[in-house]
Design a protein around this motif. Structure first.
Motif, PDB file in Angstrom:
ATOM      1  N   PRO A 136      -6.801  37.315 -18.054  1.00 36.11           N
ATOM      2  CA  PRO A 136      -7.242  36.629 -19.275  1.00 36.11           C
ATOM      3  C   PRO A 136      -8.251  35.524 -19.020  1.00 36.11           C
ATOM      4  N   GLN A 137      -8.255  34.929 -17.816  1.00 39.13           N
ATOM      5  CA  GLN A 137      -9.263  33.902 -17.527  1.00 39.13           C
ATOM      6  C   GLN A 137     -10.658  34.503 -17.511  1.00 39.13           C
ATOM      7  N   LEU A 138     -10.799  35.610 -16.802  1.00 38.22           N
ATOM      8  CA  LEU A 138     -12.110  36.247 -16.710  1.00 38.22           C
ATOM      9  C   LEU A 138     -12.537  36.851 -18.043  1.00 38.22           C
ATOM     10  N   GLN A 139     -11.582  37.400 -18.778  1.00 39.63           N
ATOM     11  CA  GLN A 139     -11.929  37.937 -20.097  1.00 39.63           C
ATOM     12  C   GLN A 139     -12.258  36.809 -21.072  1.00 39.63           C
ATOM     13  N   GLY A 140     -11.629  35.651 -20.912  1.00 40.67           N
ATOM     14  CA  GLY A 140     -11.981  34.504 -21.740  1.00 40.67           C
ATOM     15  C   GLY A 140     -13.413  34.059 -21.496  1.00 40.67           C
ATOM     16  N   ALA A 141     -13.832  34.098 -20.240  1.00 40.82           N
ATOM     17  CA  ALA A 141     -15.226  33.768 -19.933  1.00 40.82           C
ATOM     18  C   ALA A 141     -16.168  34.757 -20.604  1.00 40.82           C
ATOM     19  N   GLY A 142     -15.799  36.025 -20.596  1.00 48.32           N
ATOM     20  CA  GLY A 142     -16.621  37.021 -21.263  1.00 48.32           C
ATOM     21  C   GLY A 142     -16.672  36.822 -22.763  1.00 48.32           C
ATOM     22  N   LEU A 143     -15.508  36.501 -23.364  1.00 49.55           N
ATOM     23  CA  LEU A 143     -15.466  36.245 -24.803  1.00 49.55           C
ATOM     24  C   LEU A 143     -16.367  35.073 -25.177  1.00 49.55           C
ATOM     25  N   THR A 144     -16.332  34.019 -24.379  1.00 50.18           N
ATOM     26  CA  THR A 144     -17.154  32.835 -24.667  1.00 50.18           C
ATOM     27  C   THR A 144     -18.638  33.176 -24.650  1.00 50.18           C
ATOM     28  N   VAL A 145     -19.062  33.882 -23.616  1.00 50.46           N
ATOM     29  CA  VAL A 145     -20.472  34.271 -23.536  1.00 50.46           C
ATOM     30  C   VAL A 145     -20.844  35.192 -24.695  1.00 50.46           C
ATOM     31  N   GLY A 146     -19.949  36.111 -25.038  1.00 50.82           N
ATOM     32  CA  GLY A 146     -20.239  37.027 -26.140  1.00 50.82           C
ATOM     33  C   GLY A 146     -20.347  36.332 -27.477  1.00 50.82           C
ATOM     34  N   ILE A 147     -19.443  35.367 -27.731  1.00 46.45           N
ATOM     35  CA  ILE A 147     -19.441  34.669 -29.024  1.00 46.45           C
ATOM     36  C   ILE A 147     -20.672  33.789 -29.181  1.00 46.45           C
ATOM     37  N   VAL A 148     -21.013  33.031 -28.145  1.00 45.11           N
ATOM     38  CA  VAL A 148     -22.069  32.025 -28.306  1.00 45.11           C
ATOM     39  C   VAL A 148     -23.469  32.570 -28.069  1.00 45.11           C
ATOM     40  N   THR A 149     -23.599  33.710 -27.369  1.00 45.37           N
ATOM     41  CA  THR A 149     -24.930  34.231 -27.075  1.00 45.37           C
ATOM     42  C   THR A 149     -25.185  35.610 -27.661  1.00 45.37           C
ATOM     43  N   GLY A 150     -24.128  36.340 -27.989  1.00 43.24           N
ATOM     44  CA  GLY A 150     -24.301  37.696 -28.468  1.00 43.24           C
ATOM     45  C   GLY A 150     -24.433  38.730 -27.367  1.00 43.24           C
ATOM     46  N   LEU A 151     -24.395  38.296 -26.111  1.00 43.91           N
ATOM     47  CA  LEU A 151     -24.462  39.237 -24.995  1.00 43.91           C
ATOM     48  C   LEU A 151     -23.134  39.986 -24.863  1.00 43.91           C
ATOM     49  N   PRO A 152     -23.128  41.135 -24.199  1.00 47.70           N
ATOM     50  CA  PRO A 152     -21.866  41.862 -23.987  1.00 47.70           C
ATOM     51  C   PRO A 152     -20.857  41.009 -23.219  1.00 47.70           C
ATOM     52  N   ASP A 153     -19.577  41.126 -23.577  1.00 42.73           N
ATOM     53  CA  ASP A 153     -18.536  40.309 -22.951  1.00 42.73           C
ATOM     54  C   ASP A 153     -18.461  40.530 -21.445  1.00 42.73           C
ATOM     55  N   TRP A 154     -18.738  41.743 -20.991  1.00 43.05           N
ATOM     56  CA  TRP A 154     -18.561  42.044 -19.568  1.00 43.05           C
ATOM     57  C   TRP A 154     -19.515  41.239 -18.690  1.00 43.05           C
ATOM     58  N   ILE A 155     -20.632  40.800 -19.252  1.00 51.19           N
ATOM     59  CA  ILE A 155     -21.561  39.995 -18.456  1.00 51.19           C
ATOM     60  C   ILE A 155     -20.917  38.662 -18.084  1.00 51.19           C
TER      61      ILE A 155
END
Length: 585
Positions: A136-155
């Motif tokens: 969940p830590q790594l997926q949380g980082a992906g969620l944050t990037v996805g929400i604020v930038t629109g990039l795919p979560d996996w990045i």
């Protein structure tokens, strides 16, 4: 890319760079103890900051506020449990564990019972707990990037994994300690700023929750449903839908009558007018007044689930390898206790802010009640309150960077504990630690990073609660009985850890594999609740198994059990404590 997205991405990069710089300045790893326990020389205040930094994870920064948004006062048990767990740790484990002279949990088990088999079992449990917690830590980082930038979560997930692996591999525990202390104060600031601003705006609005009505959309809102949800409409509402609702393709207006329930598939778009009542996900309180009262949702056996959650969070802290590893870094048992007391105060302040943000989210980001993606509440709150102008973008960037600090801090602590076990108990113990530890870090960090690229659909706080159940069912009984009961045997310890681990981890696997785990309580009765919240069964079962098997195998009690317990409980000034590993270059 919007101004908010640009500033958020810049802030995320800056916090990552700052963490790397701090870690490199603190880098001094020549001995085994430098890598594993920072030479046992970390002051209490610095250690308390580092403990708080690594403990306050994605579940704390994002997940709890999201659960409060949906569940109301029922979700407060997460914050209470995560904090109270440190009180139990302080009372029963902190100082004796420090006096054991061990470097890892398997090393403590070996020091107490001198069993190679038990050590291997504990090594496997450490790997399972740390990998489940890292996810969940790594997926949380992906969620944050996805929400604020629109990039795919996996990045975001992949980038976070690479950064954490590199930081830990190069510096070990010593470097991570300073980085985590910095990250605690940074993410506390990242929560305090929007909390203070949001509270001032909310008080000016005059909004009250003492009303028998659902929350309302403050402006015309379009909601894109990312995962299938079941929505309950407390009041009648007109919605314009495009997609699939109740199994039928729609592209136009719908009328949802009061008290109705509707199945909405992924990819469906729902449009609501300003002032419309907000439908909520199935099982959650449908109006603000019931949201303020406990056990008002429609899920069955809520009391059973709550008691099991309390047991998992209260006792699970004692079994988390990355938390336990922190008390090995204190100079003595008294310093370990002092660190734990400071942590209680620091956690309390943090969770007060998270609770406030969850309350504000109910007012300013009600659309998340429809999508079910409530983990995004803290990230979306700044622009929802302040708008998408410069001030909203600046505060949003600060929050996004604070979220990343939370993920990096916890993930670093988990990876240090995991790499410590891999380097001492999995890899061949020959050669210099300066070579084994970086290799162990890479081997330990790559698998959860790869898995994190695939979303699980669990709320972060709920996912971490499942990990707490595993920790409470395995290492908690081992530590409590190993520290306080002379009659523990190696066979009893192995049996208890295996039984508790199989029962709790089996429930975790069932939960992660379920498409709608939270619905198990409704669809499968109390059996579904126990799959989702196994601690109320697995923890007593592990304790009972450990005690009963130990009584049946009295002949296997270590001859030096009395001496070991004396070492665990006697003050350090008597000179009885000894390190379990030699400090070799």
């Amino acid at each position: 890319m919007s101004l908010t997205a640009i500033l958020s991405l810049v802030a995320i990069v800056l916090v990552a760079v700052a963490s790397a710089v701090i870690g490199s300045v603190a880098h001094r790893t020549r001995l085994t103890s430098d890598f594993l326990v920072a030479s046992r020389s970390v002051p209490s205040r610095l250690n308390a900051g580092a403990i708080s930094g690594e403990y306050l994870s994605a579940a704390s920064f994002l997940g709890i506020a999201g659960l409060i948004l949906v569940q109301g006062v029922d979700a407060l048990w997460y914050a209470v449990g995560y904090t109270a767990g440190y009180l139990f740790l302080l009372l029963f484990v902190a100082a004796p564990l420090r006096r054991s002279g061990a470097y890892t949990v398997p090393d403590f088990a070996d020091a107490r019972l001198a069993s190679p088999v038990l050590r291997k079992v504990c090594t496997a449990v450490v790997i399972v707990i740390c990998w489940l917690y890292l996810l969940p830590q790594l997926q949380g980082a992906g969620l944050t990037v996805g929400i604020v930038t629109g990039l795919p979560d996996w990045i975001g997930s992949g980038a976070a994994g690479v950064i954490v692996v590199a930081t830990v591999a190069l510096g070990g525990m010593r470097s991570v300690t300073f980085v985590q202390a910095f990250q605690y104060w940074f993410k506390l600031t990242a929560l305090a700023v929007p909390a203070v601003i949001g509270l001032a705006v909310w008080l000016g609005d005059g909004h009250t929750f003492a009303r028998d009505e659902p929350p309302e959309f403050r402006e015309p809102t379009t909601v894109s449903v990312g995962t299938p949800v079941t929505l309950e409409a407390r009041l009648a509402v007109d919605v314009v839908a495009r997609g699939t609702v109740d199994g039928q393709a729609v592209d136009g207006p719908l009328r949802w009558v009061a008290g109705s329930t509707h199945e909405v598939t992924a990819g469906t778009e729902l449009r609501f007018a300003a002032g419309d009542p907000v439908p909520v996900t199935r099982g959650a309180p449908t109006d603000d007044e019931s949201w303020l009262r406990p056990f008002t949702g429609s899920e069955q056996h809520q009391l059973l689930a709550t008691y099991s959650l309390i047991l998992a969070t209260f006792l699970g802290t004692m079994g988390l390898p990355h938390v336990l590893g922190r008390f090995y870094t204190n100079s003595d048992g008294r310093a370990a206790r002092r660190s734990a007391v400071l942590v209680l105060a620091m956690l309390g302040g943090f969770y007060l802010l998270v609770t406030l943000l969850g309350v504000l989210s109910r007012v300013y980001t009600p659309q998340l009640l429809v999508t079910g993606r409530t983990d995004a509440a803290v990230l979306l709150l700044p622009t929802a309150i302040l708008g998408s102008g410069l001030l909203g973008a600046l505060v949003g960037g600060l929050v996004a960077a604070g979220a990343w600090a939370a993920f990096l801090s916890t993930a670093s602590g988990l990876l240090v504990s995991l790499a410590s076990v891999v380097s001492t108990d999995v890899l061949p113990r020959h050669g210099r630690m300066t070579r084994r530890f970086p290799l162990a870090t890479v081997l330990a960090g790559v698998p959860p990073t790869v898995v994190a690229l695939v979303p699980t659909g669990l709320n972060f706080a709920e996912a971490v609660a499942l990990v707490f159940a595993v920790a409470a069912s395995t290492f908690c009984p081992l530590l409590v009985l190993g520290i306080w009961w002379r009659g523990l045997t190696d066979v009893g310890a192995i049996a208890g850890v295996v039984v508790g681990g199989v029962v709790s981890a089996g429930a975790v696997v069932a939960a992660l594999a379920g498409a709608d785990v939270s619905g198990l309580g409704t669809s499968a009765g109390w059996i579904g609740v126990l799959l989702y919240r196994p601690a109320i069964v697995s923890v007593p079962l592990a304790f009972a198994t450990m005690a009963l098997v130990s009584n049946f195998t009295r002949a296997r009690r270590p001859a030096d059990a009395g001496q070991v317990l004396l070492r665990l409980h006697a003050p350090e000034r008597l000179g009885l404590m000894r390190d379990r590993l030699d400090d070799r270059a």
